[in-house]
Design an enzyme around this catalytic site. Sequence first.
Site, PDB file in Angstrom:
ATOM      1  N   ASP A  52     -16.403  15.368  76.049  1.00  0.00           N
ATOM      2  CA  ASP A  52     -15.765  16.685  76.077  1.00  0.00           C
ATOM      3  C   ASP A  52     -15.735  17.333  74.695  1.00  0.00           C
ATOM      4  O   ASP A  52     -15.899  18.544  74.563  1.00  0.00           O
ATOM      5  CB  ASP A  52     -14.342  16.564  76.624  1.00  0.00           C
ATOM      6  N   ASN A 167      -2.263  20.384  75.024  1.00  0.00           N
ATOM      7  CA  ASN A 167      -1.149  20.950  75.776  1.00  0.00           C
ATOM      8  C   ASN A 167      -0.430  19.899  76.612  1.00  0.00           C
ATOM      9  O   ASN A 167       0.798  19.842  76.650  1.00  0.00           O
ATOM     10  CB  ASN A 167      -1.668  22.074  76.669  1.00  0.00           C
TER      11      ASN A 167
END
Length: 267
Positions: A52, A167
Amino acid sequence: MSDQRRNLYFYYHPSQELDEKVKELFQLAQDNDFHLTENPEEANIILAIGGDGTFLQAVRKTGFRQDCLYVGIRSHNEAGLYCDFNIDDHEEMIYAMKNAEVEVRRFPIIEATVNGESTFKCLNECSVRSTLIKSIVVDVHIDDLHFETFRGDGLVIATPTGSTGYNKSTKGAVVDPKLPCFQVSELASLNNNRYRTLGSSFILSGERTLKLDVRQDGNDYPVIGMDNEAFSIRNIQDLTIKLSDDVIKTVKMKHNTYWDRVKRTFL
């Protein structure tokens, strides 16, 4: 795969082990009538090989292209939220391409404008953090409303796909990427009789504009995180953040939904 999308650009970090596997992909692509290019501006398919983090870098380094597709390929057997394919499974890639087992998905991105001048795009998140052993004070505005005055280590503003990254580690919500929105989460906020914030993450519609005014009290050089890169920008006065009209188009397996990948990664 459309005949109009035959120019491939491979983005990866060279290593002895990976170079051999990438050579096999080069040959596989050429055997199936794809064309390789060393210039990402000439490509209409950009393949990021790694994980990622490499995918985020590929998108940033190639300028968040709107006229091409991005493909994530895992170089190791690990879960990836942006990478559907495995570099060792050639048969799956070819079968998927030839039998229309893939689809194009569009992921939201945000735009962060610093001091009303320079604008940066983010696929995962934008964060503002103190670089000193001292809390940072930020006035938070939603559209024209002064919402709160934050004091703490910093704030994270995440896209829906970025909601599973930094987050999530701040106890923010995991958000469906089909929702055009972005999320604001706190980093170690101070809440007492003098300072008071919401104390939880909140999600804003894509029609909203978030403005962060940094109090000029000596902590004027915060680190601005853009996805997995950090920018040290002198004299940060304000950041204006909104959902971009642009999106990142990625090639995904039809049977591998976003929530399949979330379950595989975290559960």
